[in-house]
Design a protein around this motif. Structure first.
Motif, PDB file in Angstrom:
ATOM      1  N   THR A  70       6.587 -12.092   0.995  1.00  0.00           N
ATOM      2  CA  THR A  70       5.363 -12.178   0.617  1.00  0.00           C
ATOM      3  C   THR A  70       3.960 -11.445   1.612  1.00  0.00           C
ATOM      4  O   THR A  70       4.185 -12.250   2.723  1.00  0.00           O
ATOM      5  N   GLY A  71       3.297 -10.974   0.811  1.00  0.00           N
ATOM      6  CA  GLY A  71       1.633 -10.752   1.428  1.00  0.00           C
ATOM      7  C   GLY A  71       1.764  -9.874   2.317  1.00  0.00           C
ATOM      8  O   GLY A  71       0.304  -9.563   3.348  1.00  0.00           O
ATOM      9  N   GLY A  72       2.717  -9.608   2.815  1.00  0.00           N
ATOM     10  CA  GLY A  72       2.785  -7.925   3.603  1.00  0.00           C
ATOM     11  C   GLY A  72       2.392  -6.449   3.554  1.00  0.00           C
ATOM     12  O   GLY A  72       1.981  -5.744   3.576  1.00  0.00           O
ATOM     13  N   ARG A  73       1.220  -6.569   2.051  1.00  0.00           N
ATOM     14  CA  ARG A  73       1.142  -5.289   1.776  1.00  0.00           C
ATOM     15  C   ARG A  73      -0.554  -5.417   1.132  1.00  0.00           C
ATOM     16  O   ARG A  73      -1.027  -6.883   0.567  1.00  0.00           O
ATOM     17  N   THR A  74      -1.577  -4.604   0.964  1.00  0.00           N
ATOM     18  CA  THR A  74      -2.886  -4.650   0.790  1.00  0.00           C
ATOM     19  C   THR A  74      -3.188  -4.633  -0.881  1.00  0.00           C
ATOM     20  O   THR A  74      -2.085  -4.079  -1.468  1.00  0.00           O
ATOM     21  N   GLU A  75      -4.003  -4.415  -1.162  1.00  0.00           N
ATOM     22  CA  GLU A  75      -4.558  -4.147  -3.063  1.00  0.00           C
ATOM     23  C   GLU A  75      -4.106  -2.632  -3.022  1.00  0.00           C
ATOM     24  O   GLU A  75      -3.290  -2.461  -4.253  1.00  0.00           O
ATOM     25  N   HIS A  76      -3.937  -1.915  -1.786  1.00  0.00           N
ATOM     26  CA  HIS A  76      -3.840  -0.371  -2.354  1.00  0.00           C
ATOM     27  C   HIS A  76      -2.948   0.351  -2.248  1.00  0.00           C
ATOM     28  O   HIS A  76      -2.271   0.852  -1.707  1.00  0.00           O
ATOM     29  N   HIS A  77      -1.685  -1.634  -1.723  1.00  0.00           N
ATOM     30  CA  HIS A  77      -0.667  -0.796  -1.122  1.00  0.00           C
ATOM     31  C   HIS A  77      -0.222  -0.339   0.285  1.00  0.00           C
ATOM     32  O   HIS A  77       0.602   0.839   0.320  1.00  0.00           O
ATOM     33  N   THR A  78      -0.870  -0.277   0.345  1.00  0.00           N
ATOM     34  CA  THR A  78      -0.747  -0.563   1.814  1.00  0.00           C
ATOM     35  C   THR A  78      -0.527  -1.508   3.076  1.00  0.00           C
ATOM     36  O   THR A  78      -0.339  -2.991   2.783  1.00  0.00           O
ATOM     37  N   ILE A  79      -0.394  -1.205   4.312  1.00  0.00           N
ATOM     38  CA  ILE A  79       0.365  -2.507   5.481  1.00  0.00           C
ATOM     39  C   ILE A  79      -1.876  -2.777   5.986  1.00  0.00           C
ATOM     40  O   ILE A  79      -2.009  -1.992   6.210  1.00  0.00           O
ATOM     41  N   HIS A  80      -1.487  -4.257   5.787  1.00  0.00           N
ATOM     42  CA  HIS A  80      -2.165  -4.796   7.007  1.00  0.00           C
ATOM     43  C   HIS A  80      -2.635  -3.842   8.364  1.00  0.00           C
ATOM     44  O   HIS A  80      -1.374  -3.205   8.650  1.00  0.00           O
ATOM     45  N   THR A  81      -4.376  -4.302   8.886  1.00  0.00           N
ATOM     46  CA  THR A  81      -4.080  -3.831  10.053  1.00  0.00           C
ATOM     47  C   THR A  81      -4.501  -5.173  10.915  1.00  0.00           C
ATOM     48  O   THR A  81      -5.273  -4.643  11.882  1.00  0.00           O
ATOM     49  N   ASP A  82      -4.562  -5.873  10.376  1.00  0.00           N
ATOM     50  CA  ASP A  82      -5.805  -6.461  11.489  1.00  0.00           C
ATOM     51  C   ASP A  82      -3.639  -8.011  11.598  1.00  0.00           C
ATOM     52  O   ASP A  82      -4.053  -8.354  12.896  1.00  0.00           O
ATOM     53  N   ALA A  83      -3.345  -8.320  10.549  1.00  0.00           N
ATOM     54  CA  ALA A  83      -1.892  -8.735  10.964  1.00  0.00           C
ATOM     55  C   ALA A  83      -1.057  -8.466  10.290  1.00  0.00           C
ATOM     56  O   ALA A  83      -1.496  -8.132   8.809  1.00  0.00           O
ATOM     57  N   ARG A 117       2.939   4.531  16.456  1.00  0.00           N
ATOM     58  CA  ARG A 117       1.586   3.022  15.731  1.00  0.00           C
ATOM     59  C   ARG A 117       2.967   3.795  14.285  1.00  0.00           C
ATOM     60  O   ARG A 117       2.646   4.588  13.420  1.00  0.00           O
ATOM     61  N   GLN A 118       3.091   2.809  13.539  1.00  0.00           N
ATOM     62  CA  GLN A 118       3.755   2.393  12.227  1.00  0.00           C
ATOM     63  C   GLN A 118       2.892   3.086  10.671  1.00  0.00           C
ATOM     64  O   GLN A 118       1.271   3.278  11.399  1.00  0.00           O
ATOM     65  N   GLN A 119       3.074   3.124   9.875  1.00  0.00           N
ATOM     66  CA  GLN A 119       2.013   4.156   9.540  1.00  0.00           C
ATOM     67  C   GLN A 119       1.559   2.601   8.472  1.00  0.00           C
ATOM     68  O   GLN A 119       2.419   1.590   8.202  1.00  0.00           O
ATOM     69  N   LYS A 120       0.605   3.629   8.312  1.00  0.00           N
ATOM     70  CA  LYS A 120      -0.532   1.897   7.119  1.00  0.00           C
ATOM     71  C   LYS A 120       0.020   2.723   6.516  1.00  0.00           C
ATOM     72  O   LYS A 120      -0.612   0.997   5.079  1.00  0.00           O
ATOM     73  N   ALA A 121      -0.098   3.599   5.151  1.00  0.00           N
ATOM     74  CA  ALA A 121       0.025   4.104   4.457  1.00  0.00           C
ATOM     75  C   ALA A 121       0.345   4.889   4.180  1.00  0.00           C
ATOM     76  O   ALA A 121       1.581   5.535   5.044  1.00  0.00           O
ATOM     77  N   PHE A 123       8.299 -12.635  -2.957  1.00  0.00           N
ATOM     78  CA  PHE A 123       8.654 -11.668  -4.236  1.00  0.00           C
ATOM     79  C   PHE A 123       7.125 -11.153  -4.188  1.00  0.00           C
ATOM     80  O   PHE A 123       7.172  -9.748  -4.997  1.00  0.00           O
ATOM     81  N   VAL A 124       5.827 -11.762  -3.788  1.00  0.00           N
ATOM     82  CA  VAL A 124       4.800 -10.858  -3.956  1.00  0.00           C
ATOM     83  C   VAL A 124       4.340 -10.211  -2.974  1.00  0.00           C
ATOM     84  O   VAL A 124       3.624 -10.536  -2.095  1.00  0.00           O
ATOM     85  N   HIS A 125       4.818  -9.231  -3.014  1.00  0.00           N
ATOM     86  CA  HIS A 125       4.030  -8.027  -1.692  1.00  0.00           C
ATOM     87  C   HIS A 125       2.798  -8.441  -1.062  1.00  0.00           C
ATOM     88  O   HIS A 125       2.254  -8.262  -0.833  1.00  0.00           O
ATOM     89  N   TYR A 126       1.789  -7.896  -2.407  1.00  0.00           N
ATOM     90  CA  TYR A 126       0.691  -8.071  -2.441  1.00  0.00           C
ATOM     91  C   TYR A 126      -0.368  -9.317  -3.548  1.00  0.00           C
ATOM     92  O   TYR A 126      -0.005  -9.967  -3.736  1.00  0.00           O
ATOM     93  N   LEU A 127      -1.080 -10.624  -2.170  1.00  0.00           N
ATOM     94  CA  LEU A 127      -1.495 -11.257  -2.768  1.00  0.00           C
ATOM     95  C   LEU A 127      -2.898 -10.801  -2.594  1.00  0.00           C
ATOM     96  O   LEU A 127      -3.540 -11.190  -1.141  1.00  0.00           O
ATOM     97  N   SER A 128      -3.351 -11.877  -3.883  1.00  0.00           N
ATOM     98  CA  SER A 128      -4.809 -10.792  -3.638  1.00  0.00           C
ATOM     99  C   SER A 128      -5.413 -12.052  -3.182  1.00  0.00           C
ATOM    100  O   SER A 128      -5.278 -13.168  -3.312  1.00  0.00           O
ATOM    101  N   GLN A 129      -6.716 -11.566  -3.557  1.00  0.00           N
ATOM    102  CA  GLN A 129      -8.015 -12.395  -2.567  1.00  0.00           C
ATOM    103  C   GLN A 129      -8.240 -14.156  -3.620  1.00  0.00           C
ATOM    104  O   GLN A 129      -7.948 -14.313  -3.101  1.00  0.00           O
ATOM    105  N   ASP A 130      -8.293 -13.524  -5.209  1.00  0.00           N
ATOM    106  CA  ASP A 130      -8.055 -14.495  -5.910  1.00  0.00           C
ATOM    107  C   ASP A 130      -6.981 -15.420  -5.728  1.00  0.00           C
ATOM    108  O   ASP A 130      -7.632 -16.775  -5.735  1.00  0.00           O
TER     109      ASP A 130
END
Lengths: 662, 662, 662
Positions: free
Chosen positions: B478-491, A340-344, B450-457
């Motif tokens: 755009t969009g593939g990273r979370t606020e903490h620079h990790t990978i989403h786990t829902d999609a 499973r792809q690393q999430k972090a 080119f925006v890896h992390y899209l904030s909720q705002d």
């Protein structure tokens, strides 16, 4: 390890996921045909969050759960990633670069594996793991640590300095003998005590070759001793076989490293356009623990990647070709990094079987193809054994060390030996890459290229091989250095070798760009690399130099000794013409050596010969995606379809495999 | 700042010259039409030669003298160059590189701006300056420090380490929440306390993405806090507006940095062959403090240079084109670095208005042309306002940080966003580069590449924008990273975005060199970059992939939501064909969005639309020196010549500008 | 040194070999015609294995043994390689890189030559050597240390810091004068005491030009002072002349370094395809100690090499061409590095006369050719003297320092001056490369290119030269900096030069890529480098710029002053057209200057003019291996064959040499 099974596996990090995801993972593994998981190699902080606070229940349950679902486990010791309680505030425990930079926590291999406190803690966690998990029914093997020296090379910490001095004392006895062996009166390097011998850190210019080479050998021995120590601890509590996950890239001596381990395993991330490197690995690791199947402990389903790089994804179809080729060439397991792809972390982008969000990745369909092929061929593979090759190419990590110290002009051993290997591969001759210490029984033809230093052991073994009928091809670059990485003073390549080969090496010099052309077997090619130019004494010149500084002299000689023949190849023919000359050379001496195991097969397709009950089985795989052909010397039976295959040309489609029996 | 004036200025260092030279300089400034000088940013050692020994008379007299001669002043705080009494013998105050190297005195930015003693002394000198000069009639503005983080990036000193731990505590509350957010069980990074979290210094391999990204964000916030602190001090004593002199190159978050400042200013040294970069800056900085004119605080009269490099000088004519374009695009000031060539230091060779020996430089005639143009257009510009664009491209320094942590394969945000900007520029659509936090009111088309992390705002704002009729183009990357620079786990891109866009992202992978071709709008182009491949759910596929690993899947979808539309661009079409496809894409969605503000203008020429009393004014400038043409949709009046200009094609000569009113 | 002899020598390391090998070496040296050996430069650990335990018997016997066999000795002081007892455990004595890295033991030059303890020990060992060996009959010369600053440049240790502050105090008197001279109010560098002036270590951006240049000058003076000190010690005990073994590559000021030494020597490892660099050296070092023959203390018999690199071997025949050329151009000795190939250390692969196993190397036959030629020409050479050239090109290691501080765009002095030299070489004009301080008597044409800073001494000398009838060609890049590496404030190139040259320098700027073309002597060529553009005042424009930023202005002027002429060359014509323009320029001013010593000779062949009893002797050598031709203006006699040679074209074969007398 049960040899009646082919493994299809993946690295798995359950410590990073919640229970629900783990449940789902196991379900998905079963769907994908994963029957072995490798776990634990980075989980030290989970196993022992604070010093001495060890709890292995999670992993015990994990192994049992996998086992209940038909999935075996290879358990790792978690020593590549010491936890923060071991590293924080202790710069003296950390790995030190040759420029003096001290590593901090984070990443991997940040702690020096020779540090005594690290060793103490590593022994404790390993013992506890072995005790807790060593007899679980699902546990089928052990991996010690992971990818030793993949990010680091020779550590320069104070502990290493002390050990270095001890090691030198053991090797040389007295400092005077070291001074003599290394010729340290040069540049007033001369030492009065072992404590004065520096580590090869910052200096205005290059260090003494002996110092650089010995420090590398010291380092590779120390890391192997750590592996020995770990294996010893495990064996006290578990009967499961032990391996390590290595490669030919890392700063280790694999032959020494695996000496006291039970089976060989490695990782490979070659892209499809360098499939020869993939085959190189199979032909090497099959012979590292001879008679034992090897494991591909890590490979990519599609592409490797980190935050800062990525490889080109595999074309569809290539993964199954890889898997079949490895099983056919002596592999027992084909395992992905990672499930499973690393999430972090820094390997988030790395290809996997399942994405971080639990869906099939772009490589997934190929994983299913692998599983289909595995099932199809499992019986045939487990029922037969790979045929030993008649031709061997010596592979030596010590040669790699000598060339790292003395790269002439940016030479590196891996590229040189791989290119040489490709020439033999393309000749259609079945071949083994044989570790330097490997047994020569059963071989007819031996290549020893790029080995600066020929040990007495090796030399005696090779001479005996020749005496008993073998053909030994020595060079290029082979033989010109002593054990201590100095120059011979009796003859360019040492008197013993020159005498045996019936030549005098007149000159050694960098022949490239001097207009020197090699003429042999009706081929002409410019000569390259640092070369030896010969005057045949008892030998016969087979290749003559025209032009350049030494016209009329020889770069290629042969000499009959006993029932066999020694061939001296003093230089490397270059370019397309050079490849042609090398092909002729290989075929000529294969013929002289009486080699039978050669196939007429188109480039990009391979034949892996195996044997069952005295009958030969050929596994044929198209590796380059262009399709290919194999000439069958006689009719055979396709074991998969049970249909007869006529003598003559057999065609393979893109990435197709066929298995026939004669 | 008086908006009824256009400034033509220069950086001036009177502290380096004698009285006679200063007199001459003022005379020459007047001849050249310089009406504003920026002074003081490196003069700390002159103002406070020894600790506490502060005397500002020289600068007070200087500002008055300039004012008497019709020249206004922007005064700087001198904090980029702390004096020797602050740095000498105090390594603990100095900036520390990521490899541990401690800076010495000399050059600029050698002291860590987070050092407490530095902050104390910076506050004192700033307060004294503000008190002494803050109400002089000639003082029209302030610049805090200069080019924050132009030479340095994230400091690794002990002070920064403490602040880093505090900052993390404030952000994450407990160490367990940080561990969870960063996924630190990976590689046993796991921390037990904030004090254990390292700065991203030396490590055998890459650090955790979260660590690297957060350390950069920490660093950009700290430097902005320093600016806030300085601004607060100044405001106690002076009503003049405050700015900083920044660029998109430096390691800062400009949106955050300028949040508490009064107007935007920047420097640019783009050469004439990359005039698009110059326009990029104008289109961005106009929007950084919306409604406020921006300042070009530094640009070269001809070429930038240092001891070790130089740029190609501007062709004659280009400088005035730059000046007119900037005034027309929202600039109030066009200032040179520098007035008189340095006679010492490392920037001696840098281009200037006047040479070190007091004579006109090779750029001087161009400066006169600028002044002529400024006078000619001043009334028109000050009497009108720039029209807001209908199309916005999101610019994000946070996106730059994410891509610095995770550059895939040597990607950098600035090149990517500039290339994307050029596509929009070349379409003739009037455009704004809008900071990530910018208000979307009045826009019809929004690009978010080119925006890896899209904030909720951001996400909420963009969804609202679409719901109310906007067209939002999301991607590539755009969009593939979370606020903490990790990978989403829902999609892959987060469930919220995918749901809203009506797609499922099947795969994300590096598509280049896989033979994948994008087909859309009757164009075909090879696809590149790390890409997302879609399965449309509620969306419609507009671009299909042929070849490669995912034939038939989509790289471009559109989906109507509310009154608007969301477009997912999963990949970047490459090469000339890629540019064509992107042009079609831009025009298609500009049309869908109902964009009116688009001109038929030849590449290399621009139209800057402004408004006065409801009537549209076009400032047209040829920027590439090739001449150009603009199609006028109706007849208009040339405001400079008062002549009528017919509908249809209007031609501009090399670097010519025209101003018309409809 | 006996000038009635030509030396043919080799570096020899008897301390590394056993007695038997030494006996054999001496026998082989005699066979090869070696008549001088250089010994001892790395033998400190052999001479003084433990501190104070000095024994020089081995070297005394060695020198005597060589002498008995007809071989003279140049004895070296062994200071480049301090022994382990001096370095071990003493980081404070070691050389420190500009990034702060402290050297360890091993390699060479690891100890700082300014360290006081090193100096103490160096003085002791040198004095003992001088006492013990200084009057041996075989000892004909001394070499101090070896290749100063070949691996290292400016040391940053604490000792150097103290000396730096003392040196600055001596140079500037008060810190205020330094501040004024360096313009340190820039960037608040301003110092209150000499102790505060940093060494140019780590900084966020470039250091002040004055700081960087002065630190280099300081360093070159210090190393020269060490040489002075060593020479002083030797002279107390020995009358033999003293030299050092240097090159134009190293971080030294050779003119200063050799000022207090007795004769010039250098090493060169140019490959045959850059034979011009070899000639460059001969034309330079002949003039470093004018009237004294120079020594080539080291050159390769075939190729240089180390563990990590190698050069292309010389073609057969080239070595003798080199030897004859050097003897003819003022050399007294042609010595190899090295006699017997090293068996250990990092230079094992380096070419030599005899291999480590005692056999002739690939260069050996060429050594015999050299000896044959030496014998053939010895009488002619020792009986005549080289003719002083009429054209001089100023060579300045201080100019090298200025360009190292300010390389514009990767310029380096050595490439620039070599390329310029090649233009003069190709014109057939006999030329001297004259150190900056060299006497101009007897010259007619003087080139001063690439000298950022023209000293008052030089300027006065050159003006006098012009006044008395010389033609002085100034530029490109010459004159634009002051003594302190700052910009002039009276005129671009200083008012004195501009006044004298009758020009005003309108602009200085980087002219390349601006479309500026130089037109002169019916040639057109694009202009490059940082250039000066002139307005002739009293001068006449000879070269006009077309296109670019300054069309119609001048890049080349001439002005008659006194009986001579000053020519200002403000820019460098580039490419093939540029070479053509430069050829025309050289020939034109050679003609104006009344130069007679010019030969019509094909490129790749040289004529070295010498004189005996008022009659001219020409030594002609083909250097490029292509053969060549020389036009004889009148008939002459071949002194080797005694045959008459007719007027007109004389042909030379590949690497052939001929010697004729008119």
């Amino acid at each position: 390890m049960v040899n009646q099974k082919l493994y299809h596996g993946a690295a798995y990090y359950p410590e990073l996921w919640d229970e629900k995801t783990i449940e789902e993972d196991i379900k998905l593994m079963k769907e994908a045909g994963i029957n072995v998981a490798r776990i634990g190699e980075f989980a030290w902080s989970q196993m022992e969050p604070a010093e001495g606070d060890i709890n292995l229940t999670f992993f015990e349950e994990m192994i049992n759960k996998l086992y209940e679902n038909g999935i075996d486990t290879v358990m790792c010791t978690p020593t590549p990633t010491p936890p923060i309680w071991l590293s924080h505030g202790h710069p003296e425990r950390m790995y030190v670069e040759s420029d003096g930079t001290v590593m901090g926590h984070g990443s991997r291999q940040h702690v020096c594996t020779n540090n005594r406190y690290f060793r103490e803690r590593a022994a404790i966690i390993t013992e506890q793991i072995a005790q807790a998990l060593g007899n679980l029914p699902g546990l089928i093997g052990w991996q010690i640590d992971n990818e030793f020296k993949c990010h680091v090379a020779e550590c320069m910490c104070e502990t290493c300095k002390e050990l270095w001095h001890e090691w030198l004392q053991q090797r040389y006895g007295t400092i005077e003998q070291l001074n003599e062996a290394w010729g340290t009166q040069i540049w007033s390097e001369y030492y009065h005590s072992f404590e004065q011998v520096p580590q090869p850190g910052p200096a205005p210019f290059l260090h003494n070759s002996s110092l650089k080479t010995m420090y590398q050998i010291f380092s590779t021995e120390k890391i192997a001793e750590f592996a020995d120590e770990q294996a010893g601890i495990i064996r006290k509590h578990s009967a499961a076989p032990i391996t390590h996950n290595s490669t030919v890239f890392f700063s280790v001596d694999n032959e020494r490293l695996f000496k006291n381990l039970d089976f060989a395993s490695f990782d490979t991330y070659a892209t499809s356009d360098s499939y020869q490197n993939y085959l190189f690995n199979c032909d090497l690791w099959r012979n590292l623990k001879k008679g034992q199947s090897f494991w591909i402990m890590e490979t990519s389903t599609s592409y490797s990647a980190s935050l800062e790089s990525y490889a080109t994804p595999h074309p569809n179809g290539y993964l199954a070709a890889e898997a079949v080729a490895s099983y056919a060439l002596g592999g027992q397991a084909f395992c992905y990094w990672l499930w499973r792809q690393q999430k972090a972390g820094c390997e988030q982008p790395h290809g996997s079987v399942i994405s971080a969000w639990g869906k099939p990745t772009v490589g997934y369909q190929n994983v299913l193809e692998v599983e289909k092929a595995r099932k199809e061929i499992e019986g045939i593979i487990t029922d037969s054994i790979p045929l030993q090759a008649e031709a061997a190419i010596t592979y030596s990590d010590r040669a790699k060390i000598f060339l790292k110290t003395e790269p002439h002009k940016n030479l590196n051993y891996r590229d040189l030996i791989t290119d040489f290997y490709k020439q033999v591969l393309n000749s259609g001759i079945h071949r083994d890459l044989l570790p330097e210490g490997g047994n020569l029984d059963g071989y007819k033809l031996l290549f020893t290229p790029f080995v600066h230093y020929l040990s007495q052991d090796y030399l005696q073994k090779a001479k005996e091989f020749v005496d008993q009928g073998g053909v030994w091809i020595v060079g290029p670059i082979t033989g010109g250095r002593t054990e201590h990485h100095t120059i011979h003073t009796d003859a360019a390549l040492g008197m013993e070798l020159e005498d045996y080969a019936g030549v005098e090496t007149l000159y050694t010099f960098p022949i490239e760009n001097t207009g020197s052309v090699g003429e042999a077997f009706n081929c002409s090619a410019p000569l390259g690399l640092w070369s030896s130019v010969f005057e045949p004494k008892n030998a016969v010149s087979v290749g003559t130099i025209s032009g350049g500084l030494t016209p009329g002299k020889s770069f290629l000689t042969e000499h009959e000794q006993g029932k066999g023949k020694i061939v001296m190849l003093g230089s490397l023919p270059m370019g397309k013409e050079g490849e042609k000359l090398l092909q002729e050379l290989i075929l000529k001496y294969a013929s002289d050596a009486g080699i039978n195991r050669r196939t007429d097969v188109s480039e990009g397709t391979i034949v892996a010969p195996r044997e069952k009950d005295g009958r030969e089985i050929w596994v044929m795989v198209n590796m380059d995606g262009q399709g290919g052909r194999v000439s069958l010397p006689q009719k055979a039976v396709d074991i998969l379809t049970k249909e007869e295959v006529p003598q003559g040309e057999l065609k393979l489609e893109r990435y197709e495999y066929r298995i026939i029996q004669f």
